[in-house]
Design an enzyme around this catalytic site. Structure first.
Site, PDB file in Angstrom:
ATOM      1  N   HIS A   1      77.654  45.596  23.819  1.00 34.36           N
ATOM      2  CA  HIS A   1      77.829  47.023  23.554  1.00 34.36           C
ATOM      3  C   HIS A   1      79.182  47.525  24.042  1.00 34.36           C
ATOM      4  O   HIS A   1      79.448  47.563  25.248  1.00 34.36           O
ATOM      5  CB  HIS A   1      76.685  47.811  24.222  1.00 34.36           C
ATOM      6  CG  HIS A   1      76.726  49.257  23.913  1.00 34.36           C
ATOM      7  ND1 HIS A   1      76.413  50.236  24.819  1.00 34.36           N
ATOM      8  CD2 HIS A   1      77.070  49.901  22.770  1.00 34.36           C
ATOM      9  CE1 HIS A   1      76.559  51.418  24.250  1.00 34.36           C
ATOM     10  NE2 HIS A   1      76.963  51.235  23.014  1.00 34.36           N
TER      11      HIS A   1
ATOM     12  N   SER B   1      73.732  51.028  20.338  1.00 36.85           N
ATOM     13  CA  SER B   1      73.906  51.904  21.494  1.00 36.85           C
ATOM     14  C   SER B   1      72.622  52.047  22.266  1.00 36.85           C
ATOM     15  O   SER B   1      72.633  52.481  23.402  1.00 36.85           O
ATOM     16  CB  SER B   1      74.269  53.315  21.049  1.00 36.85           C
ATOM     17  OG  SER B   1      75.272  53.302  20.112  1.00 36.85           O
TER      18      SER B   1
ATOM     19  N   GLU C   1      78.637  46.376  27.839  1.00 37.42           N
ATOM     20  CA  GLU C   1      77.293  46.108  28.356  1.00 37.42           C
ATOM     21  C   GLU C   1      76.767  44.876  27.621  1.00 37.42           C
ATOM     22  O   GLU C   1      76.702  44.869  26.384  1.00 37.42           O
ATOM     23  CB  GLU C   1      76.362  47.296  28.100  1.00 37.42           C
ATOM     24  CG  GLU C   1      76.618  48.470  29.019  1.00 37.42           C
ATOM     25  CD  GLU C   1      75.774  49.701  28.685  1.00 37.42           C
ATOM     26  OE1 GLU C   1      75.377  50.409  29.606  1.00 37.42           O
ATOM     27  OE2 GLU C   1      75.531  49.971  27.493  1.00 37.42           O
TER      28      GLU C   1
ATOM     29  N   ASN D   1      74.423  54.896  28.056  1.00 30.41           N
ATOM     30  CA  ASN D   1      73.901  55.920  27.154  1.00 30.41           C
ATOM     31  C   ASN D   1      72.686  56.628  27.711  1.00 30.41           C
ATOM     32  O   ASN D   1      72.432  57.791  27.402  1.00 30.41           O
ATOM     33  CB  ASN D   1      73.576  55.322  25.783  1.00 30.41           C
ATOM     34  CG  ASN D   1      74.840  55.159  24.963  1.00 30.41           C
ATOM     35  OD1 ASN D   1      75.870  55.733  25.295  1.00 30.41           O
ATOM     36  ND2 ASN D   1      74.773  54.374  23.915  1.00 30.41           N
TER      37      ASN D   1
HETATM   38  N1  CAA Z   1      91.919  53.798  19.216  1.00 31.68           N
HETATM   39  C1  CAA Z   1      92.822  53.060  19.914  1.00 31.68           C
HETATM   40  N2  CAA Z   1      93.520  53.536  20.962  1.00 31.68           N
HETATM   41  C2  CAA Z   1      93.313  54.829  21.310  1.00 31.68           C
HETATM   42  C3  CAA Z   1      92.405  55.663  20.632  1.00 31.68           C
HETATM   43  C4  CAA Z   1      91.689  55.094  19.542  1.00 31.68           C
HETATM   44  N3  CAA Z   1      90.799  55.800  18.845  1.00 31.68           N
HETATM   45  N4  CAA Z   1      92.409  56.879  21.228  1.00 31.68           N
HETATM   46  C5  CAA Z   1      93.294  56.813  22.223  1.00 31.68           C
HETATM   47  N5  CAA Z   1      93.835  55.581  22.284  1.00 31.68           N
HETATM   48  C6  CAA Z   1      94.800  55.076  23.261  1.00 31.68           C
HETATM   49  C7  CAA Z   1      96.131  55.728  23.093  1.00 31.68           C
HETATM   50  O1  CAA Z   1      96.936  55.051  22.148  1.00 31.68           O
HETATM   51  C8  CAA Z   1      96.692  55.632  24.482  1.00 31.68           C
HETATM   52  O2  CAA Z   1      97.192  54.317  24.700  1.00 31.68           O
HETATM   53  P1  CAA Z   1      98.445  54.024  25.658  1.00 31.68           P
HETATM   54  O3  CAA Z   1      98.090  54.571  27.020  1.00 31.68           O
HETATM   55  O4  CAA Z   1      98.549  52.532  25.621  1.00 31.68           O
HETATM   56  O5  CAA Z   1      99.606  54.708  25.043  1.00 31.68           O
HETATM   57  C9  CAA Z   1      95.466  55.800  25.388  1.00 31.68           C
HETATM   58  O6  CAA Z   1      94.351  55.462  24.566  1.00 31.68           O
HETATM   59  C10 CAA Z   1      95.320  57.214  25.894  1.00 31.68           C
HETATM   60  O7  CAA Z   1      95.281  58.061  24.766  1.00 31.68           O
HETATM   61  P2  CAA Z   1      95.891  59.522  24.723  1.00 31.68           P
HETATM   62  O8  CAA Z   1      96.991  59.654  25.733  1.00 31.68           O
HETATM   63  O9  CAA Z   1      96.180  59.865  23.311  1.00 31.68           O
HETATM   64  O10 CAA Z   1      94.675  60.437  25.058  1.00 31.68           O
HETATM   65  P3  CAA Z   1      93.858  60.626  26.385  1.00 31.68           P
HETATM   66  O11 CAA Z   1      94.621  60.329  27.612  1.00 31.68           O
HETATM   67  O12 CAA Z   1      93.261  61.967  26.195  1.00 31.68           O
HETATM   68  O13 CAA Z   1      92.724  59.523  26.275  1.00 31.68           O
HETATM   69  C11 CAA Z   1      90.590  58.765  25.632  1.00 31.68           C
HETATM   70  C12 CAA Z   1      91.866  59.452  25.193  1.00 31.68           C
HETATM   71  C13 CAA Z   1      90.913  57.359  26.108  1.00 31.68           C
HETATM   72  C14 CAA Z   1      89.674  58.721  24.447  1.00 31.68           C
HETATM   73  C15 CAA Z   1      89.989  59.581  26.836  1.00 31.68           C
HETATM   74  O14 CAA Z   1      89.878  60.911  26.479  1.00 31.68           O
HETATM   75  C16 CAA Z   1      88.641  59.069  27.290  1.00 31.68           C
HETATM   76  O15 CAA Z   1      88.546  58.139  28.061  1.00 31.68           O
HETATM   77  N6  CAA Z   1      87.571  59.760  26.845  1.00 31.68           N
HETATM   78  C17 CAA Z   1      86.189  59.390  27.172  1.00 31.68           C
HETATM   79  C18 CAA Z   1      85.671  58.497  26.109  1.00 31.68           C
HETATM   80  C19 CAA Z   1      84.262  58.057  26.382  1.00 31.68           C
HETATM   81  O16 CAA Z   1      83.532  58.579  27.197  1.00 31.68           O
HETATM   82  N7  CAA Z   1      83.853  57.032  25.636  1.00 31.68           N
HETATM   83  C20 CAA Z   1      82.492  56.515  25.717  1.00 31.68           C
HETATM   84  C21 CAA Z   1      81.637  57.188  24.719  1.00 31.68           C
HETATM   85  S1  CAA Z   1      80.001  56.552  24.738  1.00 31.68           S
HETATM   86  C22 CAA Z   1      80.035  55.308  23.641  1.00 31.68           C
HETATM   87  O17 CAA Z   1      80.965  55.061  22.959  1.00 31.68           O
HETATM   88  C23 CAA Z   1      78.815  54.493  23.610  1.00 31.68           C
HETATM   89  C24 CAA Z   1      77.888  54.768  22.557  1.00 31.68           C
HETATM   90  O18 CAA Z   1      77.263  53.817  22.161  1.00 31.68           O
HETATM   91  C25 CAA Z   1      77.581  56.088  22.060  1.00 31.68           C
END
Ligand code: CAA
Length: 488
Positions: free
Chosen positions: A127, A106, A139, A177
């Site tokens: 990434h 990350s 990334e 990040n």
């Molecule tokens: N694994 C696989 N699929 C997942 C999942 C998981 N853990 N969580 C959710 N999904 C899928 C669901 O199955 C659903 O798929 P469909 O549309 O095909 O049915 C879709 O994602 C949407 O899920 P939900 O309706 O249950 O939930 P939501 O609409 O609240 O979305 C989310 C969940 C996609 C996580 C959304 O909240 C989101 O985009 N959050 C932001 C996440 C973010 O910022 N990530 C980056 C973090 S930084 C990082 O990761 C980098 C690092 O190095 C630290």
């Protein structure tokens, strides 16, 4: 995250060997994969046959030696350089000479990881973002010694996986990040100052700004240990105090409360835990509401109050006489309101109100606001169909205090020539699911408003990084209407 990445490759029809440290971790990884693909089947996004085929493309093992024939290895182990170095030295020995070794780090230096191998030109950053099957960004991190053509090849692979690649150089935190964790750490710092509660801050950013998750929910998703490490790395490079991981992160990590993966972090993720009950919002027992301030927000609030049957008196900030006798005085403002409060005969009745987007209103209680007045205004906010966010009467309240420094950081990143505005926007939209990238947000809010908000934040907190980026300041001074049209 390893399981998510394995799923992404297998979904694209590639064969994957999933290596875990031990049997327990392996079975957790398998469970994640079954759960995630099972959800897709339940939602009709995949057939049971496709799920079986996908899982059939993944071999599970605890032996690194099984990677001898792999063309590409993607490492996704904890963010500890010592672990990474050890693993890459092993991979270098085990994998065939043509294999590309990628790290999902990350924020750690890809160059330093590459240097532990005899093939630094074939080591690259790939990434992914959490949850890997959902977030569309990858990334691609090239170092100064990465082989020509390899970043393009990995970017092409990312496209084949259904992702959008953004290729960047090897700097702490890369694009996402660096911007994201500064903001998340800042949210922790604001929580620690008591400006607002965890849930109020989460609601403000999710409902007010339209982010998919509030900062504390997202920290739990990323993992507090990972978040801590990323901040540590950012701090080591920048030496800026705001990148030093907030003490609350250390406390939670030390207690083993790492977020979703351990069931508890800032929030509890126990499925059986009862939902916290929403606060009851009764109709306030008041006969006259005072409203201070003009503009469209004041008109919106006045209309809503009158529609709900309340009598309202309106005043301009210059003359508060018309609201002196009101039971509660609502001052519409995006800046602190205590100086208005002290000009009233009963300062405890004044509360600041800042409408954010269509769904949220920040309710700012000054140090002299009475509990009753603050509660009354929260009830009024619910009655006008918005979610109240309780906060202290400080510059930027919650939303602008968090959003503006993030936008400023993006401008600084552009100014430093690290990435283009279009790449930064795409990275934040696709990596974090933001409704708009920072430059799109800057143009939507107005660069002058953001610059002025940053000046106010700097005056209040004296945090050097809150001072408007020179580029932002100059564009405002030059009178350009928007930042994107200007920087391309
Ligand atoms: N694994 C696989 N699929 C997942 C999942 C998981 N853990 N969580 C959710 N999904 C899928 C669901 O199955 C659903 O798929 P469909 O549309 O095909 O049915 C879709 O994602 C949407 O899920 P939900 O309706 O249950 O939930 P939501 O609409 O609240 O979305 C989310 C969940 C996609 C996580 C959304 O909240 C989101 O985009 N959050 C932001 C996440 C973010 O910022 N990530 C980056 C973090 S930084 C990082 O990761 C980098 C690092 O190095 C630290």
């Amino acid at each position: 995250m390893g399981a998510g990445i394995a799923e992404v490759f297998a979904r694209a029809g590639l064969r994957v060997i999933g290596v875990e440290a031990d049997e327990a971790a392996l079975s957790r990884g398998r469970g994640h994969l079954e759960g995630s693909t099972g959800r897709a089947v339940a939602r009709g996004r995949m057939t049971a046959e496709e799920q079986a085929a996908l899982l059939g493309r993944i071999a599970f093992t605890t032996s690194r030696d099984d990677l001898a024939g792999a063309d590409l290895v993607v490492e996704a182990i904890p963010e500890v350089m010592e672990f990474k170095r050890g693993l890459f030295a092993d991979l270098d020995r085990i994998c065939k000479p043509s294999a590309v070794l990628a790290t999902n780090t990350s924020s750690l230096s890809v160059t330093a990881i590459a240097a532990t191998t005899s093939r630094p030109a074939q080591v690259i950053g790939m990434h992914f973002f959490n949850p890997a099957p959902v977030m569309r960004l990858v990334e691609v991190v090239r170092t100064v010694v990465t082989e020509d053509g390899l970043p393009d090849e990995i970017a092409g692979l990312a496209r084949r996986l259904g992702k959008t690649p953004v290729t960047v150089g090897d700097r702490a935190g890369f694009v996402v990040n660096r911007l994201l964790l500064s903001y998340l750490n800042h949210a922790c710092a604001l929580l620690e100052t008591g400006l607002a509660s965890r849930d109020d801050i989460d609601a403000a950013m999710r409902l007010g700004v339209g982010l998919p998750m509030g900062p504390f929910t997202l920290l739990d998703l990323i993992g507090l240990d990972t978040s801590y490490e990323v901040c540590e790395v950012l701090f080591r490079e920048s030496r800026e105090r705001r990148h030093a991981p907030a003490p609350i992160l250390r406390e939670l990590v030390t207690a083993g409360l790492l977020g979703r993966k351990t069931g508890r972090g800032f929030h509890s993720h126990d499925r059986d835990a009862p939902e916290t009950a929403g606060e009851p919002g009764g109709r306030p027992e008041i006969s006259l509401v005072g409203l201070v301030g003009g503009g469209p927000d004041a008109a919106t609030v006045l209309e809503a109050l009158e529609a709900a049957g309340f009598k309202a008196a309106v005043a301009e900030p210059g003359d508060l006489t018309p609201v002196a006798e009101a039971d509660v005085v609502v001052a519409l403002s995006d800046t602190p309101v205590v100086e208005l409060a002290v000009r009233l005969p009963r300062p405890e009745r004044l509360v600041g109100l800042h409408l954010v987007g269509e769904r949220v209103a920040e309710v700012a209680a000054t140090v002299v606001t009475s509990r009753e007045a603050a509660e009354t205004v929260r009830d009024l906010v619910r009655m006008i169909g918005r979610t109240p966010v309780r906060c202290g009467d400080r510059a930027g309240f919650v939303v602008n205090a968090l959003l503006y420094p993030y936008l400023n950081d993006a401008v600084r990143m552009l100014e430093a020539g690290y990435a283009s505005a279009a790449d930064i926007d795409a990275a934040m939209r696709l990596g974090c699911g933001y409704p708009a990238g920072p430059f799109e947000m800057l143009d939507a809010i107005g660069i002058e408003r953001v610059r002025d908000g940053l000046r106010a934040l700097y005056a209040e907190y004296r945090e050097p990084s809150f001072a408007p980026a020179p580029l932002l300041d100059q564009l405002v001074t030059a009178g350009v209407p928007g930042i994107r049209a200007h920087v391309g």
